[in-house]
Motif scaffolding. Structure first.
Motif, mmCIF file in Angstrom:
data_model
loop_
_atom_site.group_PDB
_atom_site.id
_atom_site.type_symbol
_atom_site.label_atom_id
_atom_site.label_comp_id
_atom_site.label_asym_id
_atom_site.label_seq_id
_atom_site.Cartn_x
_atom_site.Cartn_y
_atom_site.Cartn_z
ATOM 1 N N ASN A 217 -0.095 -1.659 4.817
ATOM 2 C CA ASN A 217 0.068 -2.933 5.422
ATOM 3 C C ASN A 217 0.854 -4.016 4.563
ATOM 4 O O ASN A 217 1.199 -3.380 3.555
ATOM 5 C CB ASN A 217 -1.046 -3.623 6.096
ATOM 6 C CG ASN A 217 -2.313 -3.756 4.967
ATOM 7 O OD1 ASN A 217 -1.890 -3.775 4.017
ATOM 8 N ND2 ASN A 217 -3.673 -4.063 5.600
ATOM 9 N N MET A 218 0.740 -5.358 4.827
ATOM 10 C CA MET A 218 1.629 -6.170 4.118
ATOM 11 C C MET A 218 0.740 -6.523 2.494
ATOM 12 O O MET A 218 1.280 -6.829 1.684
ATOM 13 C CB MET A 218 1.634 -7.424 4.827
ATOM 14 C CG MET A 218 2.304 -8.571 4.272
ATOM 15 S SD MET A 218 4.058 -8.049 3.496
ATOM 16 C CE MET A 218 4.989 -7.851 5.036
ATOM 17 N N LEU A 219 -0.572 -6.341 2.803
ATOM 18 C CA LEU A 219 -1.288 -6.320 1.769
ATOM 19 C C LEU A 219 -1.072 -5.366 0.356
ATOM 20 O O LEU A 219 -0.765 -5.602 -0.422
ATOM 21 C CB LEU A 219 -2.909 -6.247 1.652
ATOM 22 C CG LEU A 219 -3.519 -7.423 2.676
ATOM 23 C CD1 LEU A 219 -4.962 -7.033 3.209
ATOM 24 C CD2 LEU A 219 -3.542 -8.849 1.856
ATOM 25 N N THR A 220 -1.112 -3.968 0.872
ATOM 26 C CA THR A 220 -0.605 -3.035 0.058
ATOM 27 C C THR A 220 0.827 -3.207 -0.213
ATOM 28 O O THR A 220 1.097 -2.998 -1.669
ATOM 29 C CB THR A 220 -0.996 -1.603 0.816
ATOM 30 O OG1 THR A 220 -2.218 -1.619 1.103
ATOM 31 C CG2 THR A 220 -0.401 -0.499 -0.252
ATOM 32 N N VAL A 221 1.446 -3.606 0.600
ATOM 33 C CA VAL A 221 3.173 -3.778 0.150
ATOM 34 C C VAL A 221 3.221 -4.795 -0.935
ATOM 35 O O VAL A 221 3.774 -4.674 -2.031
ATOM 36 C CB VAL A 221 4.055 -4.105 1.230
ATOM 37 C CG1 VAL A 221 5.231 -4.610 1.093
ATOM 38 C CG2 VAL A 221 4.032 -3.066 2.260
ATOM 39 N N ASN A 222 2.398 -5.974 -0.672
ATOM 40 C CA ASN A 222 2.244 -7.080 -1.852
ATOM 41 C C ASN A 222 1.840 -6.414 -2.950
ATOM 42 O O ASN A 222 2.401 -6.904 -4.350
ATOM 43 C CB ASN A 222 1.287 -8.307 -1.604
ATOM 44 C CG ASN A 222 2.233 -9.381 -0.968
ATOM 45 O OD1 ASN A 222 2.597 -10.088 -1.672
ATOM 46 N ND2 ASN A 222 2.456 -9.344 0.268
ATOM 47 N N ASP B 114 -8.637 -5.983 -0.622
ATOM 48 C CA ASP B 114 -9.146 -5.409 0.520
ATOM 49 C C ASP B 114 -10.177 -6.278 1.204
ATOM 50 O O ASP B 114 -11.054 -6.564 0.617
ATOM 51 C CB ASP B 114 -9.976 -4.095 -0.028
ATOM 52 C CG ASP B 114 -10.138 -2.926 1.244
ATOM 53 O OD1 ASP B 114 -10.047 -3.641 2.543
ATOM 54 O OD2 ASP B 114 -10.892 -2.079 1.307
ATOM 55 N N PRO B 115 -9.818 -6.506 2.578
ATOM 56 C CA PRO B 115 -10.697 -7.442 3.435
ATOM 57 C C PRO B 115 -12.302 -6.863 3.275
ATOM 58 O O PRO B 115 -13.234 -7.395 3.490
ATOM 59 C CB PRO B 115 -10.071 -7.213 4.905
ATOM 60 C CG PRO B 115 -8.778 -6.929 4.429
ATOM 61 C CD PRO B 115 -8.578 -6.116 3.225
ATOM 62 N N GLN B 116 -12.403 -5.469 3.209
ATOM 63 C CA GLN B 116 -13.728 -4.973 3.212
ATOM 64 C C GLN B 116 -14.525 -5.463 1.977
ATOM 65 O O GLN B 116 -15.707 -5.724 1.991
ATOM 66 C CB GLN B 116 -13.838 -3.333 2.889
ATOM 67 C CG GLN B 116 -13.163 -2.577 4.143
ATOM 68 C CD GLN B 116 -13.233 -1.176 3.923
ATOM 69 O OE1 GLN B 116 -13.929 -0.492 4.481
ATOM 70 N NE2 GLN B 116 -11.862 -0.786 3.101
#
Ligand code: ATP
Ligand code: MG
Length: 257
Positions: free
Chosen positions: A131-136, A40-42
Motif C-alpha cells: 500500500n501507500m505506506l510501503t510505497v513511501n 505498520d498500523p499494527q
C-alpha cells in the motif's frame, strides 16, 4: 548519511518485524547509530521495543503527514542503544490523508531529510501490504530487505514484490537496490524449506543473504517482554543469528562504501 533500508514483504507473518527489531538491536551493540521506524498500523515493532503504542504523544503518522518533525517524535531507547520513531493504528488514516498531498509517495523521504545524517542505518518496518505506506518506505529507501519463509507460496509472492520494486525504480527512486532476501524461521529438517531455499539461491544468487534465521522460540517470546532477543536471551540461537546478520550487513555495506 544514514542508509535507509525498508524491511518489506506483502505476505504477512514472514518475520519483517522480528528482523527489523533484532537487526536494529544487533547493529546498535556493534556501536552503529540506528533508527527504527514503525510504519505498520499494527505497531508491533513499537511494542516489541517496550513502547506503549496506545500512549504515543507523537508518532510516525504525524511525521508522515507533516504534523510533527522527526526530531519531536523520535524516542531514544537508552537501554536498547537505538532510537525509534514509533507507530500505531493512526497510520491507517495516513493512506487517506496522503491522498491530499502532492508527491504523496515522497512524504517519508522528505520528512527524513532532516534526521538522516544522525544515523548510520535507518530501518523501516513495513505493513504486510503493497500500500501507500510501503510505497513511501520504498521511495525513501536506498534498499529493500526482504524476509521470507521458505515455503510453497513464497516465490509466488516475490514476483509481485519485484514488480512493485521495478515500478518504483522506473518512476521515483531509480537507485533503489535489493539489500537481500533473508530466509527466516528456517527449519533445516524440512525438505520443502531446503528445496525452496535452493530455488531462491538459483534464481537470486548473491541477493540471498548467507545468514539464515532459524525458527527459535526466544525470538517469539522476546516481544512480549518488550525486548529484542539480544536483551532477552543473548545466547539464544535467534539472538546469535541476528548478530551474524548484522555482521553480514555491515560487511556488505562498509566494503561498498
Ligand atoms: P506482519 O506481516 O503481521 O507484520 P511480520 O512479517 O512482521 O508480520 P513477525 O511479526 O516478525 O512477522 O513474525 C510473525 C510471528 O512469528 C511472530 O509471532 C514472531 O514472534 C514469530 N517469529 C518470527 N520470526 C521467528 C523465528 N525465527 N522463530 C520463531 N518465531 C518467529
Ligand atoms: Mg510486522
Amino acid at each position: 548519511m544514514g542508509k535507509i533500508i525498508a524491511v518489506a514483504n506483502q505476505k504477512g507473518g514472514v518475520g519483517k518485524t522480528t528482523t527489523s527489531v533484532n537487526l536494529t538491536a544487533s547493529l546498535a551493540t556493534a556501536k552503529r547509530r540506528v533508527l527504527l521506524i514503525d510504519l505498520d498500523p499494527q505497531g508491533n515493532a513499537t511494542m516489541g521495543c517496550g513502547v506503549n503504542k496506545k500512549k504515543l504523544v507523537h508518532s510516525s503518522y504525524e511525521v508522515l503527514t507533516r504534523q510533527s518533525k522527526p526530531g519531536d517524535a523520535i524516542l531514544p531507547l537508552k537501554e536498547l542503544g537505538f532510537h525509534i520513531l514509533p507507530g500505531n493504528a493512526d497510520l491507517t488514516a495516513a493512506q487517506v490523508d496522503l491522498l491530499h498531498h502532492d508527491n504523496r509517495e515522497r512524504a517519508l523521504r522528505e520528512a527524513l531529510e532532516s534526521c538522516r545524517g544522525d544515523y548510520d542505518f535507518i530501518f523501516v518496518d513495513c505493513p504486510p501490504s503493497l500500500n501507500m505506506l510501503t510505497v513511501n518506505a520504498m521511495v525513501a529507501a536506498d534498499s529493500v530487505l526482504i524476509p521470507m519463509q521458505c515455503e510453497y507460496y513464497a516465490l509466488e509472492g516475490l514476483s509481485d514484490l519485484m514488480d512493485t520494486l521495478e515500478n518504483i525504480r522506473r518512476t521515483v527512486n531509480p537507485k533503489l537496490a535489493i539489500e537481500g532476501l533473508l530466509r527466516t524461521m528456517f527449519d533445516p529438517r524440512s525438505r520443502l524449506a531446503k528445496e525452496v531455499s535452493d530455488q531462491l539461491l538459483e534464481h537470486f544468487g548473491d541477493k540471498v543473504l548467507r545468514t539464515v534465521i532459524p525458527r527459535n522460540i526466544r525470538l517469539a517470546e522476546a516481544p512480549s517482554h518488550g525486548l529484542p532477543a539480544l536483551m532477552y536471551d543473548k545466547s539464544s540461537r535467534g539472538a546469535v543469528a541476528y548478530l551474524a546478520l548484522a555482521g553480514e550487513i555491515m560487511r556488505r555495506n562498509e566494503k561498498a562504501a
